[in-house]
Design a protein around this motif. Structure first.
Motif, short mmCIF file in Angstrom:
data_model
loop_
_atom_site.label_atom_id
_atom_site.label_comp_id
_atom_site.label_asym_id
_atom_site.label_seq_id
_atom_site.Cartn_x
_atom_site.Cartn_y
_atom_site.Cartn_z
N PRO A 3 40.48 50.99 41.74
CA PRO A 3 40.67 50.81 43.18
C PRO A 3 41.21 49.43 43.53
CG PRO A 3 38.34 50.71 42.60
CD PRO A 3 39.07 51.17 41.37
N LYS A 4 42.00 49.40 44.60
CA LYS A 4 42.54 48.12 45.07
C LYS A 4 41.47 47.34 45.81
CE LYS A 4 46.56 48.15 47.19
NZ LYS A 4 47.51 48.28 48.33
N VAL A 5 41.43 46.02 45.58
CA VAL A 5 40.52 45.11 46.26
C VAL A 5 41.34 44.16 47.12
CG1 VAL A 5 38.78 43.31 46.01
CG2 VAL A 5 38.80 45.24 44.41
N ASN A 27 44.14 34.48 39.14
CA ASN A 27 43.88 34.58 37.71
C ASN A 27 42.69 35.48 37.36
OD1 ASN A 27 46.00 32.82 36.88
ND2 ASN A 27 44.76 31.06 37.50
N GLN A 28 42.20 36.24 38.32
CA GLN A 28 41.09 37.15 38.05
C GLN A 28 41.46 38.16 36.95
OE1 GLN A 28 37.75 37.71 39.70
NE2 GLN A 28 38.24 35.53 39.88
N THR A 29 40.47 38.52 36.14
CA THR A 29 40.69 39.54 35.11
C THR A 29 40.95 40.90 35.74
OG1 THR A 29 38.30 39.88 34.94
CG2 THR A 29 39.31 38.35 33.38
N TYR A 30 40.49 41.09 36.96
CA TYR A 30 40.78 42.32 37.71
C TYR A 30 42.09 42.09 38.46
CZ TYR A 30 39.75 46.56 40.40
OH TYR A 30 39.79 47.82 40.94
N SER A 31 43.09 42.90 38.15
CA SER A 31 44.43 42.58 38.64
C SER A 31 44.88 43.38 39.86
CB SER A 31 45.46 42.79 37.52
OG SER A 31 45.44 44.14 37.08
N ASP A 57 53.88 35.59 43.44
CA ASP A 57 52.94 36.68 43.14
C ASP A 57 53.08 37.75 44.22
OD1 ASP A 57 50.69 38.37 42.72
OD2 ASP A 57 49.55 36.70 41.84
N ASP A 58 53.57 38.93 43.84
CA ASP A 58 53.84 39.95 44.84
C ASP A 58 52.58 40.60 45.39
OD1 ASP A 58 53.06 41.55 42.72
OD2 ASP A 58 55.03 42.48 42.42
N GLN A 101 36.01 41.77 38.78
CA GLN A 101 35.83 42.83 37.78
C GLN A 101 34.38 43.29 37.73
OE1 GLN A 101 38.24 44.23 35.28
NE2 GLN A 101 36.55 45.68 35.40
N LYS A 102 33.47 42.35 37.68
CA LYS A 102 32.05 42.70 37.59
C LYS A 102 31.54 43.36 38.87
CE LYS A 102 30.91 39.06 34.23
NZ LYS A 102 30.53 39.95 33.12
N LEU A 103 32.00 42.90 40.02
CA LEU A 103 31.57 43.50 41.28
C LEU A 103 32.04 44.94 41.39
CD1 LEU A 103 32.19 40.61 43.86
CD2 LEU A 103 30.04 41.26 42.79
N VAL A 104 33.31 45.18 41.07
CA VAL A 104 33.86 46.54 41.17
C VAL A 104 33.19 47.47 40.17
CG1 VAL A 104 35.93 47.95 40.87
CG2 VAL A 104 36.09 45.77 42.08
N THR A 105 33.02 47.00 38.94
CA THR A 105 32.39 47.82 37.90
C THR A 105 31.00 48.27 38.33
OG1 THR A 105 33.63 46.71 36.14
CG2 THR A 105 31.60 47.85 35.50
N ASN A 106 30.24 47.35 38.91
CA ASN A 106 28.88 47.69 39.35
C ASN A 106 28.89 48.60 40.56
OD1 ASN A 106 26.39 46.20 37.96
ND2 ASN A 106 28.22 44.93 37.73
#
Length: 342
Positions: A3-5, A27-31, A57-58, A101-106
């Motif tokens: 999902p897009k954040v 630079n987040q691991t969640y892109s 950065d688009d 990444q951690k917030l979305v995963t949880n």
């Protein structure tokens, strides 16, 4: 597809800190991010900086508007959100590289409406972590609505801050921030959390809450009393929807009222005629029976209430003596937060 954040960053007069904040987001691991940068009429070079980032950065939308304050900038940013999730970041703060990444995963794993991470109080040369309730390695805590609302009112484990949390966008997109006030999150958070069925707390600190060196005493203004207005407005909501939390709400209003009364005593110029101090006294006198009931099982606060009602200066002197005695270790001080080198 993940999902897009949407990440909303209101920006005003933070040229010194802005690149640190923006780099931590891009630079987040969640892109899969939509990064909405709102230049709120900043008088420095912030507008130019975000335009440069937009070109590289688009995922970035650089928006410019006349100055309207933090709430107005957040509301403006919300108008451009297209993500399934939304997160707010203040422009002098920054994120751990894995935070989103951690917030979305949880959120996905627990079907949570809101996920909150722990955070560091970030100073120039050190960090502080609140380890009074949880350790960094603890498993996430899941709260349902009633428990969440209690925690929000107490404001210890669940803070009223809008930042540091991942929200499902459809939960918040029709609840604007109140414009023209300080502590705008206090006017907003309870309306959001009222809708939440599942709330998850991560105990690993993933957010850096920057602490500027400005003294609250030296820079105290009457606008700081907006927090009391927000808490009183929230109290009406609590009485209507969560009456069992009425005493917790009264205790928070009392503690905050006494703190601000004392701050006005320390900074007399802000209330030379005494109007705002009398307003606090009047509220406490008017609501004394309810306040007394609320602090019955809280002796330190009950003592402050009694001293304040005899005369506010008595409580002010009492608080000063406690501070001195703690300083010379005659009585124990509050538990200190864990300190780490920055």
């Amino acid at each position: 597809m993940l999902p897009k954040v949407s990440v909303i960053v209101p920006i005003y007069n933070v040229e010194k800190y802005l690149r640190r904040c923006l780099d931590s987001i891009v630079n987040q691991t969640y892109s899969n991010l939509e990064i909405i940068l709102v230049n709120d009429g900043s008088p420095d070079n912030c507008g130019m900086i975000i335009d440069i980032y937009e070109k590289t950065d688009d995922r970035i939308k650089a928006l410019h508007k006349v100055n309207g304050g933090l709430s107005d900038a957040r509301n403006y940013g919300m108008q451009h959100v297209t993500g399934e999730y939304t997160i707010f970041v203040d422009s002098d703060d920054w994120l751990h590289i894995d935070m989103i990444q951690k917030l979305v995963t949880n959120s996905i794993a627990t079907k949570a409406d809101v996920v909150q991470s722990a955070f560091y109080y970030a100073y120039e040369d050190h960090l502080l972590f609140d380890n009074r309730y949880h350790s960094k390695g603890d498993q996430p805590t899941v709260l349902k609505n009633k428990a969440l609302m209690r925690e929000l009112v107490v404001n210890e484990r669940v803070k009223n801050f809008a930042w540091g949390k991942l929200y499902r966008t459809n939960l918040i997109n029709d609840i604007p921030f109140k414009k023209g006030v300080l502590f705008e999150d206090v006017f907003w958070a309870h309306k959001v959390m009222h809708r939440v069925k599942t709330f998850v707390m991560l105990h690993q600190p993933l957010f850096y809450y920057y602490q500027r060196s400005d003294s609250i005493v030296g820079n105290y203004t009457i606008k700081s009393l907006d927090i009391l207005s927000g808490m009183k407005e929230r109290h009406g909501f609590i009485e209507k929807h969560y009456s069992v939390l009425k005493n917790e709400s009264y205790r928070m209003i009392l503690k905050t009222s006494i703190i601000h009364y004392n701050l006005m005593l320390l900074n007399r110029k802000v209330d030379q005629g005494g109007h705002y101090k009398r307003e606090i006294q009047s509220y406490i006198k008017k609501n004394y029976p309810e306040l007394k009931k609320a602090v019955r099982k809280h002796p330190p606060l009950a003592r402050q209430l009694n001293l304040f009602c005899i005369h506010p200066y008595l409580n002010f002197i009492y608080q000063g003596m406690l501070k001195i005695f703690r300083g010379i270790k005659v009585i124990p001080g509050p538990v200190k937060l864990e300190r780490l080198n920055a």
